[in-house]
Scaffold this motif. Structure first.
Motif, mmCIF file in Angstrom:
data_model
loop_
_atom_site.group_PDB
_atom_site.id
_atom_site.type_symbol
_atom_site.label_atom_id
_atom_site.label_comp_id
_atom_site.label_asym_id
_atom_site.label_seq_id
_atom_site.Cartn_x
_atom_site.Cartn_y
_atom_site.Cartn_z
ATOM 1 N N THR A 596 41.206 -23.017 -122.345
ATOM 2 C CA THR A 596 40.516 -22.032 -123.182
ATOM 3 C C THR A 596 40.743 -20.646 -122.610
ATOM 4 O O THR A 596 40.589 -20.429 -121.403
ATOM 5 C CB THR A 596 39.007 -22.324 -123.242
ATOM 6 N N SER A 609 40.912 -18.375 -127.611
ATOM 7 C CA SER A 609 41.963 -19.311 -127.996
ATOM 8 C C SER A 609 41.742 -20.608 -127.238
ATOM 9 O O SER A 609 41.434 -20.578 -126.044
ATOM 10 C CB SER A 609 43.350 -18.757 -127.674
ATOM 11 N N ARG A 610 41.891 -21.731 -127.920
ATOM 12 C CA ARG A 610 41.701 -23.028 -127.278
ATOM 13 C C ARG A 610 42.863 -23.936 -127.653
ATOM 14 O O ARG A 610 43.191 -24.090 -128.823
ATOM 15 C CB ARG A 610 40.377 -23.658 -127.706
ATOM 16 N N VAL A 611 43.490 -24.523 -126.631
ATOM 17 C CA VAL A 611 44.666 -25.355 -126.840
ATOM 18 C C VAL A 611 44.485 -26.664 -126.093
ATOM 19 O O VAL A 611 44.064 -26.669 -124.928
ATOM 20 C CB VAL A 611 45.945 -24.639 -126.339
ATOM 21 N N ILE A 622 50.174 -19.560 -124.172
ATOM 22 C CA ILE A 622 49.059 -19.461 -125.108
ATOM 23 C C ILE A 622 49.041 -18.050 -125.663
ATOM 24 O O ILE A 622 49.015 -17.065 -124.914
ATOM 25 C CB ILE A 622 47.723 -19.792 -124.419
ATOM 26 N N ARG A 623 49.062 -17.963 -126.985
ATOM 27 C CA ARG A 623 49.138 -16.669 -127.656
ATOM 28 C C ARG A 623 47.762 -16.235 -128.151
ATOM 29 O O ARG A 623 46.903 -17.060 -128.450
ATOM 30 C CB ARG A 623 50.122 -16.747 -128.818
ATOM 31 N N SER A 625 47.001 -15.290 -130.913
ATOM 32 C CA SER A 625 46.786 -15.768 -132.281
ATOM 33 C C SER A 625 46.432 -17.249 -132.334
ATOM 34 O O SER A 625 46.044 -17.753 -133.393
ATOM 35 C CB SER A 625 48.040 -15.518 -133.121
ATOM 36 N N ASP A 626 46.558 -17.970 -131.204
ATOM 37 C CA ASP A 626 46.223 -19.395 -131.186
ATOM 38 C C ASP A 626 44.716 -19.578 -131.349
ATOM 39 O O ASP A 626 43.928 -18.842 -130.776
ATOM 40 C CB ASP A 626 46.677 -20.050 -129.879
ATOM 41 N N ARG A 627 44.342 -20.604 -132.087
ATOM 42 C CA ARG A 627 42.912 -20.893 -132.293
ATOM 43 C C ARG A 627 42.570 -22.263 -131.726
ATOM 44 O O ARG A 627 43.402 -23.131 -131.694
ATOM 45 C CB ARG A 627 42.567 -20.854 -133.780
#
Length: 627
Positions: A596, A609-611, A622-623, A625-627
């Protein structure tokens, strides 16, 4: 006005439980001509993610002697040909023993970490009134082939030119997506904007004049790029050491008994404010130090307090705004709490009430390098390297109210660090087991110190303290014996220290500089395994590295528990810039991880952003714009 209790006023004469500090200061100042300061500079005796489903990893606890973390010095084999220039000519001017810096950054956008070393020069008369030695490059650049082999690329890069260089900060000052350099110096600092085209050789523009970098005759040391006013671009915080010139140094005239003139303590020099340079785009860098709260005066004299050598960024109260901690030499350390709003930088100095101004005995220390990390889950610590006969400090967070206590002794750092003079200091996962360890670069300032203090040496070995793991009782930090750390144990005159993965094998390597000597490029030779992540941010325009973002890591589990975190920044240690990517080891069997990113205030995009990462042993991007 702010709804906080009044902050205590700064006063060098009374602060820090004044009785003992005043005595030590008087004795030290009275020791001019005796060298007693070298013996007396010592203290008194004695937002976590909430992911969804598998099983949490079992906490790791060291219950047997830890395995070696061997380092091999590959500087010469890797192509680093460099000897630091001190400029020493027998006058024993203080800057000669304090350099130089080192930085890792991706100059050419090829994904690997290149290397910059900062050099001094031979003095040409009065350092502030004449040009340094001509035909001498004080910013030296080596590009990395991705496998840890380097080629010098200084010539033709635009970095050429002489100055008495000290430190380096990295970040994107002009918002073009490339990493720029801010170089500190004795004299005028410099800005180099990166103009490298993909696939081409390194190219920089010396934008020092165009961006109106102040011409003030100061001694810059460490620096940091950060969006201090939350307007979406990066500003610069510069540590300034002391009010210095050759004439002042010669007038102070420190001496060692039976030896003569020697390098001295900063107690004989006046303090200097930090410099906060607000980035106003085309208008350049504007000195906004006083209006932003970075000028800290002695309440009795009205003169600046600070003698700053190290800077680190954090968010120690969890409000989403980036705070700043400063390591000051022989005066109180600073902690600047960020109370600003978008477009307005406002910082309040709270070092004393927060608990980081002094050591556990209420004494100021000879503070140099500084870093911050979680030593235990959800518990920040700020570590500071100190002078010989002082323990390194370890300020451990109590709650989330910016309150710390110096736990260096109970956590294992104190006694093992007392005999060393520590400059560079970094906290990172050096053994890839999932938590932050601590590395120190050590070396005295005086070559002849053993003649007056036999317990000390000019060249000193480095130290590695491993974190015993989540759930471990105190002491949490365990020093690895010299025989288990390879060339890191080789005695050197250690100064700058920076981390990066130079060869793409997943573990963190080190660059360690020497005053007047060759740097060490310390390859980490951990046994290969794939249980790690390297997390790279791709932030918004103006801050593409995501400097100031909070990154947390947690297992993808039914009952998740955040295990590691960092504030993204290259600014840490002493005079140095680390790779801002976050490298962390993962427990065996953990194949899914939630990462996160809480983007810093001023990012103007998604706040978080959470991946979910499936797999290990890899670098991820991690960009914003990533959600």
């Amino acid at each position: 006005m702010h709804d906080h209790a009044p902050e205590p006023q700064h006063d060098d004469g009374s602060i820090g439980r004044a009785a003992r500090w005043s005595i030590v200061t008087i004795v030290a100042l009275g020791a001019v001509g005796t060298g007693a300061w070298l013996l007396l500079r010592k203290p008194a005796p004695a937002r976590e993610p909430d992911p969804t489903p598998v099983t949490p990893a079992v906490p790791r606890v060291i219950d047997e002697p830890p395995a070696p973390v061997p380092f091999t010095d590959v500087a010469k084999a890797a192509g680093i040909d460099f000897i630091h220039t001190t400029g020493a000519s027998g006058e024993f001017l203080l800057p000669e023993t304090m350099g130089g810096g080192v930085g890792f950054l991706d100059v050419d956008g090829d994904g690997d970490q290149d290397l910059v070393l900062i050099d001094g020069c031979r003095w040409q008369g009065e350092p502030f009134s004449s040009e340094p030695e001509p035909d001498h490059d004080s910013v030296r650049l080596w590009t990395n082939d991705g496998r840890g082999q380097f080629r010098e690329a200084t010539n033709g890069s635009g970095l050429e030119g002489p100055r008495y260089g000290m430190g380096i900060a990295t970040g994107d000052l002009d918002g073009d997506g490339r990493t720029d350099l801010f170089v500190t110096a004795v004299g005028r600092n410099a800005v180099y904007l990166n103009r490298t085209e993909r696939g081409g050789g390194p190219r920089f523009e010396d934008a020092t004049d165009r961006l109106n970098v102040p011409r003030a005759s100061r001694w810059g040391t460490s620096a940091a790029m950060v969006d201090g006013d939350q307007d979406g671009d990066l500003d610069v915080i510069v540590c300034n050491y002391v009010r210095w010139s050759r004439e002042i140094d010669l007038a102070v005239d420190y001496r060692l008994t039976g030896i003569g003139r020697a390098y001295g303590s900063p107690t004989g020099f006046e303090g200097v404010d930090l410099t906060y340079l607000r980035n106003d785009g085309a208008a350049g860098l504007v000195d906004a130090t006083a209006e932003s709260g970075f000028a800290v005066a002695n309440a009795s004299t009205g003169k600046p307090v600070g003698k700053a050598l190290g800077v680190v960024l954090g968010d120690w109260n969890g409000d989403g705004r980036v705070d700043v901690a400063i390591a000051n030499d022989t005066v109180a350390n600073f902690l600047f709490r960020n109370e600003g709003s978008p477009g307005r930088a406002s910082f309040v100095e709270v070092g004393a009430p927060s608990g980081i101004a002094f050591d556990r005995n209420g004494s100021a220390t000879g503070a140099m390098g500084i870093d911050t990390a979680w030593l235990r889950p959800r518990q920040w610590a700020i570590a500071i390297g100190n002078f010989a006969n002082e323990m390194s400090s370890l300020y451990v967070e109590r709650g989330t109210t910016m309150s710390f206590s110096d736990d260096a002794i109970i956590e294992g750092l104190g006694p093992a660090s007392r005999a060393f003079l520590t400059f560079g200091l970094v906290m990172a996962d050096m053994d890839l087991d999932g938590d932050a360890d601590l590395v120190q670069a050590n070396g005295h300032i005086e070559e002849r110190i053993a003649k007056v203090q036999p317990s000390q040496a000019w060249r000193q070995r480095g130290q590695l303290f491993l974190n015993a793991g989540r759930g471990a009782p105190s002491p949490l930090l365990r020093e690895l014996p010299a025989g288990k750390i390879g060339d890191l144990a080789r005695p050197v005159v250690g100064r700058g220290l920076a981390t990066a993965d130079i060869d793409g094998d997943g573990d963190l390597d080190l660059a360690l500089t020497q005053a007047g000597g060759a740097p060490m490029l310390l390859r980490n030779d951990l046994p290969a395994h794939g249980r790690w992540l390297r997390i790279v941010l791709e932030g918004p325009p103006g801050n593409p590295q995501g400097i100031g973002a909070l990154v947390t890591v947690a297992p993808f589990a039914a009952e998740p528990s955040t295990t590691a975190a960092t504030i993204v920044s290259g600014a840490r240690s002493y005079l140095s810039a680390c790779d801002p990517a976050f490298t962390i080891g993962l427990p065996e069997g953990q194949t899914k991880t939630v990462v996160t990113v809480t983007w810093p205030a001023g990012s103007r995009l998604a706040s978080e952003s959470r991946v979910v990462v499936d797999g290990t042993g890899r670098s991820i991007v991690i960009r914003a714009s990533d959600r």
